[in-house]
Design a protein around this motif. Structure first.
Motif, short mmCIF file in Angstrom:
data_model
loop_
_atom_site.label_atom_id
_atom_site.label_comp_id
_atom_site.label_asym_id
_atom_site.label_seq_id
_atom_site.Cartn_x
_atom_site.Cartn_y
_atom_site.Cartn_z
N GLU A 143 47.06 26.91 50.58
CA GLU A 143 46.59 27.57 51.79
C GLU A 143 47.64 27.57 52.91
O GLU A 143 47.83 28.57 53.59
N ASP A 144 48.31 26.44 53.11
CA ASP A 144 49.24 26.32 54.25
C ASP A 144 50.34 25.34 53.86
O ASP A 144 50.17 24.14 53.92
N ARG A 145 51.50 25.91 53.50
CA ARG A 145 52.58 25.05 53.02
C ARG A 145 53.14 24.15 54.13
O ARG A 145 53.53 23.02 53.87
N ASP A 146 53.20 24.69 55.35
CA ASP A 146 53.73 23.88 56.46
C ASP A 146 52.85 22.66 56.71
O ASP A 146 53.35 21.54 56.89
N ASN A 147 51.56 22.91 56.73
CA ASN A 147 50.65 21.78 56.91
C ASN A 147 50.67 20.84 55.70
O ASN A 147 50.50 19.63 55.85
N ALA A 148 50.89 21.40 54.50
CA ALA A 148 51.00 20.56 53.31
C ALA A 148 52.22 19.66 53.41
O ALA A 148 52.17 18.47 53.06
N ALA A 149 53.35 20.22 53.93
CA ALA A 149 54.56 19.41 54.12
C ALA A 149 54.31 18.31 55.15
O ALA A 149 54.74 17.16 54.98
N ASN A 150 53.60 18.68 56.24
CA ASN A 150 53.26 17.68 57.25
C ASN A 150 52.36 16.59 56.66
O ASN A 150 52.51 15.40 56.95
N MET A 151 51.45 17.00 55.78
CA MET A 151 50.57 16.04 55.14
C MET A 151 51.36 15.09 54.24
O MET A 151 51.09 13.88 54.19
N ILE A 152 52.36 15.62 53.55
CA ILE A 152 53.19 14.76 52.69
C ILE A 152 53.95 13.75 53.54
O ILE A 152 54.11 12.59 53.16
N ASP A 153 54.44 14.19 54.73
CA ASP A 153 55.12 13.25 55.63
C ASP A 153 54.18 12.11 56.04
O ASP A 153 54.58 10.94 56.07
N GLN A 154 52.95 12.48 56.38
CA GLN A 154 51.98 11.45 56.77
C GLN A 154 51.65 10.52 55.60
O GLN A 154 51.47 9.31 55.77
N LEU A 155 51.59 11.13 54.41
CA LEU A 155 51.32 10.32 53.22
C LEU A 155 52.46 9.36 52.95
O LEU A 155 52.24 8.21 52.53
N ALA A 156 53.69 9.80 53.18
CA ALA A 156 54.85 8.91 53.02
C ALA A 156 54.76 7.73 53.99
O ALA A 156 55.10 6.60 53.64
N THR A 157 54.30 8.02 55.22
CA THR A 157 54.11 6.93 56.20
C THR A 157 53.09 5.93 55.69
O THR A 157 53.28 4.70 55.80
N LEU A 158 52.01 6.45 55.13
CA LEU A 158 50.98 5.57 54.58
C LEU A 158 51.49 4.76 53.40
O LEU A 158 51.19 3.56 53.27
N MET A 159 52.26 5.39 52.53
CA MET A 159 52.80 4.67 51.37
C MET A 159 53.74 3.55 51.82
O MET A 159 53.72 2.44 51.27
N ARG A 160 54.56 3.85 52.83
CA ARG A 160 55.48 2.84 53.34
C ARG A 160 54.69 1.64 53.89
O ARG A 160 55.03 0.49 53.64
N TYR A 161 53.65 1.93 54.65
CA TYR A 161 52.83 0.86 55.22
C TYR A 161 52.15 0.04 54.11
O TYR A 161 52.12 -1.19 54.16
N THR A 162 51.65 0.74 53.11
CA THR A 162 50.96 0.05 52.03
C THR A 162 51.89 -0.86 51.25
O THR A 162 51.55 -2.00 50.93
N LEU A 163 53.10 -0.35 50.97
CA LEU A 163 54.06 -1.17 50.24
C LEU A 163 54.49 -2.39 51.04
O LEU A 163 54.66 -3.48 50.50
N MET A 164 54.64 -2.21 52.35
CA MET A 164 55.06 -3.33 53.20
C MET A 164 53.96 -4.39 53.35
O MET A 164 54.24 -5.57 53.52
N SER A 165 52.71 -3.95 53.26
CA SER A 165 51.60 -4.89 53.46
C SER A 165 51.07 -5.47 52.16
O SER A 165 50.12 -6.25 52.18
N THR A 166 51.67 -5.10 51.04
CA THR A 166 51.16 -5.55 49.75
C THR A 166 51.22 -7.06 49.60
O THR A 166 50.34 -7.68 49.01
N PHE A 167 52.26 -7.67 50.17
CA PHE A 167 52.48 -9.10 49.96
C PHE A 167 52.08 -9.94 51.16
O PHE A 167 52.63 -11.02 51.39
N THR A 168 51.13 -9.46 51.93
CA THR A 168 50.62 -10.25 53.04
C THR A 168 49.11 -10.22 53.04
O THR A 168 48.50 -9.22 52.64
N ASP A 169 48.50 -11.32 53.46
CA ASP A 169 47.04 -11.41 53.47
C ASP A 169 46.44 -10.61 54.61
O ASP A 169 45.38 -10.02 54.46
N CYS A 170 47.10 -10.62 55.76
CA CYS A 170 46.57 -9.97 56.95
C CYS A 170 47.70 -9.26 57.69
O CYS A 170 48.87 -9.66 57.60
#
Length: 351
Positions: free
Chosen positions: A190-217
């Motif tokens: 439907e919207d490639r520009d918004n899809a690209a923006n969504m992928i950027d946001q998803l990359a931010t989430l993946m980075r946060y998830t990987l960084m927080s994997t080895f911590t309890d809180c």
């Protein structure tokens, strides 16, 4: 709990001091009957020396028994008291007769009985002191072993808790990214520009998830950053149907929570509040202090009802991770009031 060398040092020090005191007492006692006489002082020295030798012989025998796993019991100690007292009295009497030049029959029976009682009492006192020292040492060893066992148990509990947290967190992350990738896939046509923006946001989430994997809180501020990135992804998908509102009380940004726990609640709010409703829903994320505890709430418009297709794995997972990280007083509750469904996290701030 002294080392063996230190124990031996104190043992011999007490032995010499104790039997020297008994020898001095014997000399003073004899002097009461024969004032100004020095002939009986060798007898006092003999009593102290033979008492030390006899008690040391019994001590060595006790150590051999202990090495074979035979603990010193009171019956054996009482028999030893009688035997050692009798031998010591006979030795004392023999030396007395040798020094005085008298015969074996010259000692009155009352004197012999007094010697037997006196030296048996001394040997009994020695055995009581020795058994008390053994008992004290055994109790100290048992206490030390109990402390070590308790420390090892706590260590294993911490390891088990950490392993359970990691296992639960590993269940959350694939579930979350699967949903996010579905959103990206739906938007790409439907919207490639918004899809690209969504992928950027998803990359931010993946980075946060990987960084927080080895911590309890993690601090609430970091979790809110991940939530905002997620909502930005879903905002592209749902547009005006998704409305987000943050009410974060000052000072709450530093409060720690299990990673992805707030994210899970926001996901559920989008899934059951925004997605099934044509008008969508406002999602309110509230964090405040309540006395000595923290309250974090995610609310969405809708009705709390059983959904046959819902497994509630995410909520159950979040609840378990919260209890493991914050203790038994922490809770995660779902409620409905006046058209709003609320998921509420509560836990002590000191946790």
């Amino acid at each position: 709990m002294l080392p063996p060398m230190k124990r031996a040092h104190y043992y011999w020090l007490l032995q010499v001091l104790g039997w020297s005191a008994i020898a001095l007492f014997t000399a003073l006692f004899i002097n009461q009957f024969s004032p100004l006489s020095t002939i009986y002082f060798p007898l006092a020295a003999w009593c102290g020396a033979t008492g030390l030798l006899l008690s040391e012989a019994w001590h060595r025998l006790c150590r051999r028994r202990q090495a074979r796993g035979q603990a010193l019991a009171w019956p054996a100690a009482l028999v030893a008291t009688v035997v050692l007292g009798t031998v010591q009295a006979a030795s004392n009497l023999a030396m007395d007769q040798l020094i005085s030049g008298g015969g074996w029959n010259s000692a009155p029976p009352g004197w012999i009985m007094m010697l037997l009682l006196f030296w048996s009492g001394i040997m009994l006192a020695w055995n009581v002191a020795y058994m008390a020292a053994l008992s004290l040492r055994r109790n100290q060893r048992l206490e030390a072993e109990a402390l070590l066992l308790e420390a090892e148990t706590l260590r294993l509990e911490v390891l088990a808790k950490d392993a359970e947290l990691r296992a639960l967190q590993s269940q959350v992350n694939p579930h979350f990214f699967f949903n996010s990738l579905n959103s990206v896939r739906a938007l790409m046509y439907e919207d490639r520009d918004n899809a690209a923006n969504m992928i950027d946001q998803l990359a931010t989430l993946m980075r946060y998830t990987l960084m927080s994997t080895f911590t309890d809180c993690v601090p609430l501020a970091q979790e809110l950053g991940a939530v905002r990135a997620y909502l930005a992804i879903e905002q592209i998908r749902f547009e005006e149907r998704l409305r987000a509102r943050f009410e974060i009380e000052a000072g709450m940004e530093g409060v720690t929570i299990p990673p992805m726990s707030l994210q899970t609640l926001v996901e559920n709010a989008v899934k059951y509040g925004v997605e099934p409703r044509s008008a969508g829903s406002e999602i309110r994320i509230i964090a405040r202090q309540d006395g000595a505890g923290a309250v974090i709430e995610v609310a969405n418009q809708g009705v709390l009802r059983a959904n046959p297709g819902a497994t509630r794995v995410g909520l159950s997972n979040a609840r378990k991770r919260l209890e493991l990280a914050k203790g038994g007083q922490a809770s995660l509750d779902l409620s409905e009031h006046e058209g709003w469904v609320r998921a509420t996290l509560r836990f002590p701030l000191a946790a």
